[in-house]
Design a protein around this motif. Structure first.
Motif, PDB file in Angstrom:
ATOM      1  N   ASN A   1      38.654  43.761  39.928  1.00 43.49           N
ATOM      2  CA  ASN A   1      39.573  42.618  39.976  1.00 43.49           C
ATOM      3  C   ASN A   1      39.180  41.773  41.189  1.00 43.49           C
ATOM      4  OD1 ASN A   1      41.694  40.791  40.072  1.00 43.49           O
ATOM      5  ND2 ASN A   1      43.220  42.307  39.467  1.00 43.49           N
ATOM      6  N   TRP A   2      38.592  40.625  40.912  1.00 49.53           N
ATOM      7  CA  TRP A   2      38.111  39.769  41.987  1.00 49.53           C
ATOM      8  C   TRP A   2      39.253  39.039  42.696  1.00 49.53           C
ATOM      9  CZ3 TRP A   2      33.144  39.761  43.599  1.00 49.53           C
ATOM     10  CH2 TRP A   2      32.182  40.315  42.757  1.00 49.53           C
ATOM     11  N   THR A   3      40.421  39.008  42.111  1.00 51.22           N
ATOM     12  CA  THR A   3      41.533  38.235  42.700  1.00 51.22           C
ATOM     13  C   THR A   3      42.772  39.096  42.913  1.00 51.22           C
ATOM     14  OG1 THR A   3      42.199  37.578  40.458  1.00 51.22           O
ATOM     15  CG2 THR A   3      40.759  36.071  41.669  1.00 51.22           C
ATOM     16  N   LEU A   4      42.592  40.388  43.111  1.00 49.37           N
ATOM     17  CA  LEU A   4      43.744  41.264  43.280  1.00 49.37           C
ATOM     18  C   LEU A   4      44.516  40.934  44.559  1.00 49.37           C
ATOM     19  CD1 LEU A   4      45.344  43.709  42.266  1.00 49.37           C
ATOM     20  CD2 LEU A   4      43.805  45.167  43.589  1.00 49.37           C
ATOM     21  N   THR A   5      43.805  40.769  45.677  1.00 51.46           N
ATOM     22  CA  THR A   5      44.446  40.453  46.956  1.00 51.46           C
ATOM     23  C   THR A   5      44.423  38.960  47.246  1.00 51.46           C
ATOM     24  OG1 THR A   5      43.783  42.609  47.805  1.00 51.46           O
ATOM     25  CG2 THR A   5      44.478  40.962  49.416  1.00 51.46           C
ATOM     26  N   ASP A   6      43.273  38.353  47.051  1.00 49.29           N
ATOM     27  CA  ASP A   6      43.129  36.907  47.234  1.00 49.29           C
ATOM     28  C   ASP A   6      42.028  36.427  46.312  1.00 49.29           C
ATOM     29  OD1 ASP A   6      40.605  37.415  48.522  1.00 49.29           O
ATOM     30  OD2 ASP A   6      41.707  37.866  50.363  1.00 49.29           O
ATOM     31  N   LYS A   7      41.732  35.142  46.397  1.00 46.88           N
ATOM     32  CA  LYS A   7      40.720  34.548  45.515  1.00 46.88           C
ATOM     33  C   LYS A   7      39.406  34.300  46.244  1.00 46.88           C
ATOM     34  CE  LYS A   7      41.997  31.806  42.284  1.00 46.88           C
ATOM     35  NZ  LYS A   7      42.440  30.639  41.494  1.00 46.88           N
ATOM     36  N   ASN A   8      39.271  34.875  47.460  1.00 47.67           N
ATOM     37  CA  ASN A   8      38.026  34.697  48.209  1.00 47.67           C
ATOM     38  C   ASN A   8      36.882  35.479  47.550  1.00 47.67           C
ATOM     39  OD1 ASN A   8      39.687  33.314  49.914  1.00 47.67           O
ATOM     40  ND2 ASN A   8      39.699  34.866  51.532  1.00 47.67           N
ATOM     41  N   ARG A   9      35.687  34.945  47.717  1.00 48.42           N
ATOM     42  CA  ARG A   9      34.508  35.661  47.209  1.00 48.42           C
ATOM     43  C   ARG A   9      33.336  35.438  48.156  1.00 48.42           C
ATOM     44  NH1 ARG A   9      31.497  36.529  41.500  1.00 48.42           N
ATOM     45  NH2 ARG A   9      29.462  37.015  42.394  1.00 48.42           N
ATOM     46  N   ARG A  10      32.599  36.520  48.374  1.00 46.89           N
ATOM     47  CA  ARG A  10      31.393  36.426  49.189  1.00 46.89           C
ATOM     48  C   ARG A  10      30.208  36.081  48.284  1.00 46.89           C
ATOM     49  NH1 ARG A  10      28.452  41.450  52.040  1.00 46.89           N
ATOM     50  NH2 ARG A  10      27.601  41.532  49.936  1.00 46.89           N
ATOM     51  N   VAL A  11      29.388  35.129  48.796  1.00 48.33           N
ATOM     52  CA  VAL A  11      28.197  34.701  48.058  1.00 48.33           C
ATOM     53  C   VAL A  11      26.969  35.152  48.853  1.00 48.33           C
ATOM     54  CG1 VAL A  11      26.972  32.760  47.033  1.00 48.33           C
ATOM     55  CG2 VAL A  11      29.467  32.720  47.164  1.00 48.33           C
TER      56      VAL A  11
ATOM     57  N   SER B   1      44.543  43.309  25.549  1.00 47.59           N
ATOM     58  CA  SER B   1      44.611  42.162  26.441  1.00 47.59           C
ATOM     59  C   SER B   1      43.491  41.197  26.088  1.00 47.59           C
ATOM     60  CB  SER B   1      44.493  42.603  27.902  1.00 47.59           C
ATOM     61  OG  SER B   1      45.557  43.475  28.243  1.00 47.59           O
ATOM     62  N   LYS B   2      43.689  39.938  26.471  1.00 52.27           N
ATOM     63  CA  LYS B   2      42.736  38.888  26.115  1.00 52.27           C
ATOM     64  C   LYS B   2      42.073  38.378  27.388  1.00 52.27           C
ATOM     65  CE  LYS B   2      43.996  35.953  23.018  1.00 52.27           C
ATOM     66  NZ  LYS B   2      44.681  34.810  22.357  1.00 52.27           N
ATOM     67  N   LEU B   3      40.743  38.340  27.338  1.00 53.66           N
ATOM     68  CA  LEU B   3      39.938  37.898  28.462  1.00 53.66           C
ATOM     69  C   LEU B   3      39.139  36.679  28.030  1.00 53.66           C
ATOM     70  CD1 LEU B   3      39.136  38.815  31.391  1.00 53.66           C
ATOM     71  CD2 LEU B   3      37.139  39.887  30.353  1.00 53.66           C
ATOM     72  N   LYS B   4      39.238  35.590  28.784  1.00 56.14           N
ATOM     73  CA  LYS B   4      38.489  34.378  28.482  1.00 56.14           C
ATOM     74  C   LYS B   4      37.274  34.315  29.395  1.00 56.14           C
ATOM     75  CE  LYS B   4      38.998  29.420  27.687  1.00 56.14           C
ATOM     76  NZ  LYS B   4      38.711  29.541  26.245  1.00 56.14           N
ATOM     77  N   GLY B   5      36.074  34.396  28.796  1.00 51.29           N
ATOM     78  CA  GLY B   5      34.850  34.390  29.570  1.00 51.29           C
ATOM     79  C   GLY B   5      34.486  33.008  30.052  1.00 51.29           C
ATOM     80  N   TYR B   6      33.546  32.964  31.006  1.00 55.17           N
ATOM     81  CA  TYR B   6      33.119  31.682  31.547  1.00 55.17           C
ATOM     82  C   TYR B   6      32.301  30.881  30.536  1.00 55.17           C
ATOM     83  CZ  TYR B   6      34.717  33.290  36.086  1.00 55.17           C
ATOM     84  OH  TYR B   6      35.487  33.739  37.124  1.00 55.17           O
ATOM     85  N   ASP B   7      31.806  31.551  29.503  1.00 50.34           N
ATOM     86  CA  ASP B   7      31.070  30.838  28.463  1.00 50.34           C
ATOM     87  C   ASP B   7      31.991  30.333  27.359  1.00 50.34           C
ATOM     88  OD1 ASP B   7      31.794  33.261  27.453  1.00 50.34           O
ATOM     89  OD2 ASP B   7      29.801  33.827  26.715  1.00 50.34           O
ATOM     90  N   GLY B   8      33.301  30.479  27.542  1.00 47.72           N
ATOM     91  CA  GLY B   8      34.255  29.992  26.553  1.00 47.72           C
ATOM     92  C   GLY B   8      34.682  31.029  25.544  1.00 47.72           C
ATOM     93  N   SER B   9      34.054  32.186  25.531  1.00 44.53           N
ATOM     94  CA  SER B   9      34.420  33.227  24.568  1.00 44.53           C
ATOM     95  C   SER B   9      35.729  33.886  24.968  1.00 44.53           C
ATOM     96  CB  SER B   9      33.310  34.271  24.481  1.00 44.53           C
ATOM     97  OG  SER B   9      33.144  34.911  25.735  1.00 44.53           O
TER      98      SER B   9
ATOM     99  N   ASP C   1      44.146  36.467  36.628  1.00 44.99           N
ATOM    100  CA  ASP C   1      43.184  37.173  37.472  1.00 44.99           C
ATOM    101  C   ASP C   1      41.779  37.081  36.882  1.00 44.99           C
ATOM    102  OD1 ASP C   1      45.133  37.841  39.202  1.00 44.99           O
ATOM    103  OD2 ASP C   1      45.246  39.959  38.677  1.00 44.99           O
ATOM    104  N   THR C   2      40.810  37.101  37.765  1.00 43.19           N
ATOM    105  CA  THR C   2      39.406  37.161  37.345  1.00 43.19           C
ATOM    106  C   THR C   2      38.959  38.607  37.478  1.00 43.19           C
ATOM    107  OG1 THR C   2      38.997  34.905  38.077  1.00 43.19           O
ATOM    108  CG2 THR C   2      37.078  36.329  37.779  1.00 43.19           C
ATOM    109  N   ILE C   3      38.611  39.215  36.352  1.00 45.01           N
ATOM    110  CA  ILE C   3      38.265  40.631  36.353  1.00 45.01           C
ATOM    111  C   ILE C   3      36.907  40.829  35.707  1.00 45.01           C
ATOM    112  CG2 ILE C   3      40.695  41.287  36.241  1.00 45.01           C
ATOM    113  CD1 ILE C   3      40.223  42.035  33.289  1.00 45.01           C
ATOM    114  N   GLU C   4      36.368  42.014  35.934  1.00 43.10           N
ATOM    115  CA  GLU C   4      35.089  42.410  35.344  1.00 43.10           C
ATOM    116  C   GLU C   4      35.249  43.813  34.780  1.00 43.10           C
ATOM    117  OE1 GLU C   4      30.381  42.916  36.660  1.00 43.10           O
ATOM    118  OE2 GLU C   4      31.855  42.025  38.031  1.00 43.10           O
ATOM    119  N   VAL C   5      35.028  43.923  33.472  1.00 46.79           N
ATOM    120  CA  VAL C   5      35.140  45.205  32.773  1.00 46.79           C
ATOM    121  C   VAL C   5      33.822  45.446  32.067  1.00 46.79           C
ATOM    122  CG1 VAL C   5      36.404  46.578  31.095  1.00 46.79           C
ATOM    123  CG2 VAL C   5      37.603  44.860  32.442  1.00 46.79           C
TER     124      VAL C   5
END
Length: 828
Positions: A699-709, A675-683, A656-660
């Motif tokens: 949780n950006w992907t709890l129901t689906d992986k769609n995202r509004r831009v 828990s271990k979170l892998k950031g988009y910068d590689g950290s 899942d893609t999450i934001e804490v």
């Protein structure tokens, strides 16, 4: 084991007949005047209290019971196997006994060890025979008791007062007596037969016990003399030796080894069949995997090139996969049997590595293998042959030279060979050096033992390395076959990550196997086993608590095994989740935590049970932990409980893609404490589980992986608003943007320098939204340039009404327009 369950009903009928009727005593009143007692030794006034009808029914029940007893006795004990194998066993013991009784026979430790294994195997076989004979004797005893009960029944002494009045009854009585006599005779014959077999087996067991004591005594004596001088120093005149020639010793040794090997092979044919089937299974597996890769994978050549041995020779690879483990499927294998397995393993390894290493390394291996064969041939001798000490001397020097040159070659090409092979070569050189010194100073037995042990152990180490490599290759190829995408060849780094986990396990297993064989070759296994067992099993006391080191070791080992299992199961589950990243419902996710906790709890309970630790002691420890929790472990316990809550509620899953807080990334692991979170910068961010529950979690992907831009685009004042909307909608009309919800354009604001439009669109994969946004912005920039739509930059109008006079110059009111775009310096 013979069971006579079919006769239980009839025995019960007999018992009811016997117990339901009472016999008349001599002073009782008779009830049936048709009967009289045949036995004249008793008083004639004694009349039975049994009626004729009762006696007829009893005779019928006895006849049926005798028929079944007779049938059970006819199913005699199967002595065919014993009669076939026992004479061969007795002949072997006679040959061994002649060697042991000969005072001139100076047997070496290796042969005594072989005889010890032979005696142990014989005793196991004889014990099996004895157990089956005991079971048969118990059955015969039960049958004998039933026959005795029928014979002792006084009612069988009754007869009709007039035999002519009822001839049918008279015939029934005669048939019963005849069957009783035949059954009793057969019973006695069976007892005599079992007694004869049991006598032979008991005699054989006594002989085996005598041999065992004799072998133990000789082994103890030879072990004490191991470091003593057996022959002259190398520079002295040789001592007188046996009159037997080397050829005669080898002929006699081959004969005795043939007897031992033949007996062991014949008595373990089921194990031979199992090993053969296992080898065939490995071969079929390897061939099937190779064919599937060639058929299904577009990059089959690249995949197969990464495997060194299996694609080139699956048959020899199958042998190398099963032969190193084969001895552990046998009970007390003799040394000659282990030697044959090792020779076949080394030959298989020789053909496998022929095209895999450079020619110089291969020639060194051939030299070491040749030294091994000569040592093995010498080790077949059952008696010391001091004439071969010069051969052993040259073998030691030649072996050390080969090992030294091999080490130099490994140092020159460190990446081509495993580094730990050098350690075994150094050990080989050290043992061969001590073997040479022992030979020079007349310790012939010690010299030969060290030379054989060092060479055999080096060959075993190299073959075990090939075994580990083949198992890893098999796992790698199987993973490739299991991949669904046929056009995507395997990522080598995925295999590397898996290899790191499995290689340590396989290398550890190989080291255990090698250590066992090494101590066996040095005749140290029994010594170490007895002493370590004594150390582990001795009961010790700590206050009122009794314990053993063995129980502590079992507890630690089971906890360690449970930890390894939990960690590896979680790893493979994570791999499965990553392969099914598109389907959240098919992923185990945080449920992996429950699996890990379950394995750890089961392992802990098994460890307590197996180690024998009382539960009241565990309660004391838990009580002490509760005190510690109350003082300083609240945070840890909070994280542990939070982990369990995450596992049950499943607000996040692996992948899942999450934001804490300020952190955003992909969940890589949901652990027990964190828990271990892998950031988009590689950290990689370690987040305590308590923070995941106490903080706001997106949780950006709890129901689906769609995202509004969302984008804000500014145009210059004076631009055609409808035309701008049409251009923006046209730009967003592409496959990477979802049609539902439909993209939208809104006039957002009249800013200081521009008219702002707000763009809203949806993408199907949150991992691609940045790429899609970049494409949209690039297209907007190009379309605005084509249609002469200006994208303004911030501007500010400055009006200067007056300026101070300077050098006669007067500044009047002037209007300046200042560019406030980021590209200009803002200082005036």
């Amino acid at each position: 084991m013979y069971k006579y369950s079919s006769t239980l009903l009839y025995y019960l009928l007999i018992y009811l007949c016997i117990t339901s009727y009472t016999y008349a005593q001599t002073d009782q009143t008779p009830t049936d005047n048709l009967l009289t007692r045949v036995d004249t030794s008793e008083a004639p006034t004694a009349r039975p209290q049994v009626s004729l009808d009762d006696l007829i029914r009893k005779n019928e029940a006895y006849t049926i019971a005798l028929n079944h007893i007779h049938a059970g006795l006819r199913r005699s004990f199967d002595t065919v196997t014993i009669n076939r194998e026992l004479p061969e066993l007795e002949r072997t013991l006679e040959t061994v006994g002649q060697r042991l009784e000969s005072q001139e026979s100076a047997l070496n430790l290796r042969y005594l060890s072989a005889l010890e294994n032979l005696v142990v195997n014989f005793r196991a076989q004889v014990n099996d025979w004895q157990s089956s004979i005991d079971i048969r004797n118990q059955d015969l005893q039960l049958l004998g008791e039933e026959i005795s009960n029928i014979k002792n029944d006084q009612d069988l002494q009754l007869a009709l007062t007039d035999t002519t009045i009822l001839p049918e009854y008279q015939l029934q009585t005669e048939m019963l007596q005849s069957r009783l006599a035949r059954t009793d005779s057969l019973y006695n014959a069976q007892r005599l037969k079992m007694a004869r077999v049991q006598s032979r087996i008991s005699s054989t067991m006594i002989t085996l016990n005598d041999f065992n004591e004799e072998i133990d005594e000789r082994q103890t004596l030879l072990e004490r003399r191991l470091f003593s001088k057996e022959t002259s120093f190398i520079w002295e005149k040789p001592l007188l030796e046996s009159d037997k020639s080397i050829r005669a010793l080898y002929r006699e040794s081959f004969t005795l080894n043939e007897i031992i090997l033949g007996q062991y092979f014949s008595s373990n044919w089921l194990r031979h069949l199992f090993i053969s089937l296992a080898g065939a299974g490995f071969f079929i597996w390897f061939v099937t995997v190779i064919r599937r890769i060639k058929k299904e994978k577009e990059f089959a050549a690249i995949i197969l090139e990464r495997a060194i041995y299996i694609p080139k020779n699956p048959a020899l690879s199958a042998l190398m996969a099963i032969l190193p483990l084969a001895p552990f499927f046998y009970l007390n294998p003799p040394p000659i049997f282990l030697l044959i397995i090792l020779v076949f393993t080394a030959i298989s390894a020789t053909f496998l590595i022929y095209n895999s290493v450079n020619h110089k390394a291969f020639y060194f291996w051939i030299g070491i293998f040749s030294v091994f064969l000569i040592y093995s041939l010498s080790n077949l001798l059952v008696e010391p042959a001091f004439r071969e000490r010069w051969v052993l001397l040259f073998l030691s020097m030649g072996g050390m030279l080969l090992a030294y040159k091999t080490i130099k070659l490994l140092d020159y090409n460190p990446k081509e060979f495993p580094k730990y092979i050098s350690y075994f070569l150094y050990l080989y050189i050290g043992l061969q050096f001590f073997s040479l010194i022992s030979n020079v100073f007349g310790r012939y037995g010690l010299s030969k033992m060290l030379g054989v042990a060092s060479t055999t152990s080096l060959v075993q180490a190299i073959t075990l390395y090939a075994f580990v490599t083949i198992i890893l290759e098999a796992i790698y190829l199987q993973i490739e076959v299991g991949k669904s995408n046929q056009k995507e060849f395997a990522s080598y780094f995925d295999f590397r990550s898996l290899q790191k986990r499995l290689k340590n396990l396989l290398v550890g297993l190989a080291l255990i196997i090698w250590g066992y064989y090494f101590t066996q070759n040095l005749n140290l296994w029994d010594f170490l086993y007895d002493n370590v067992s004594n150390l582990l099993n001795t009961e010790r006391h700590l206050g009122s608590f009794n314990y053993t080191f063995g129980s502590i070791l079992i507890f630690v080992l089971l906890i360690w095994v449970a930890t390894i299992l939990a960690r590896n199961i979680a790893y493979f589950a994570e791999m499965k989740d990553q392969a099914q990243a598109d389907s959240r419902n098919k992923r185990l996710g945080s449920s992996i935590l429950l699996i890990r906790l379950g394995i750890l709890i089961i392992g802990f309970m098994l460890a307590i049970t197996a180690s024998g630790i009382p539960m009241d002691r565990i309660a004391i420890v838990l009580g002490a932990l509760s005190v510690g929790i109350g003082f300083g472990l609240q945070t840890i316990v909070n994280n542990l409980v939070s982990g369990v809550i995450l596992a049950f509620e499943r607000p996040i899953q692996i992948g899942d893609t999450i934001e804490v807080g300020t952190r955003i990334g992909t969940v890589k692991e949901v652990g027990i404490r964190s828990s271990k979170l892998k950031g988009y910068d590689g950290s990689e961010v370690i987040i305590p589980n308590g923070d995941l529950l106490s903080q706001h979690l997106i949780n950006w992907t709890l129901t689906d992986k769609n995202r509004r831009v969302e984008l804000f685009i500014g145009v210059a004042y004076g631009s055609d608003a409808d035309k701008v909307k049409d251009i923006l909608l046209k730009v967003m009309d592409r496959e990477t943007i979802l049609k539902a919800p439909a993209p939208a354009v809104y006039l957002q604001d009249f800013a200081d320098s521009a008219v702002e439009f707000r763009l809203l669109f949806w993408v199907s994969d949150i991992n691609t939204w940045i790429v899609v946004r970049s494409e949209i912005m690039t297209s907007i920039y190009k379309e605005f340039a084509k249609n002469d739509i200006e994208i303004p930059f911030p501007q500010r109008d400055l009006h200067v009404k007056s300026m101070p006079q300077n050098n006669g110059i007067t500044f009047t009111e002037t209007k300046y327009k200042r560019d406030l775009s980021p590209k200009e310096d803002s200082d005036e």
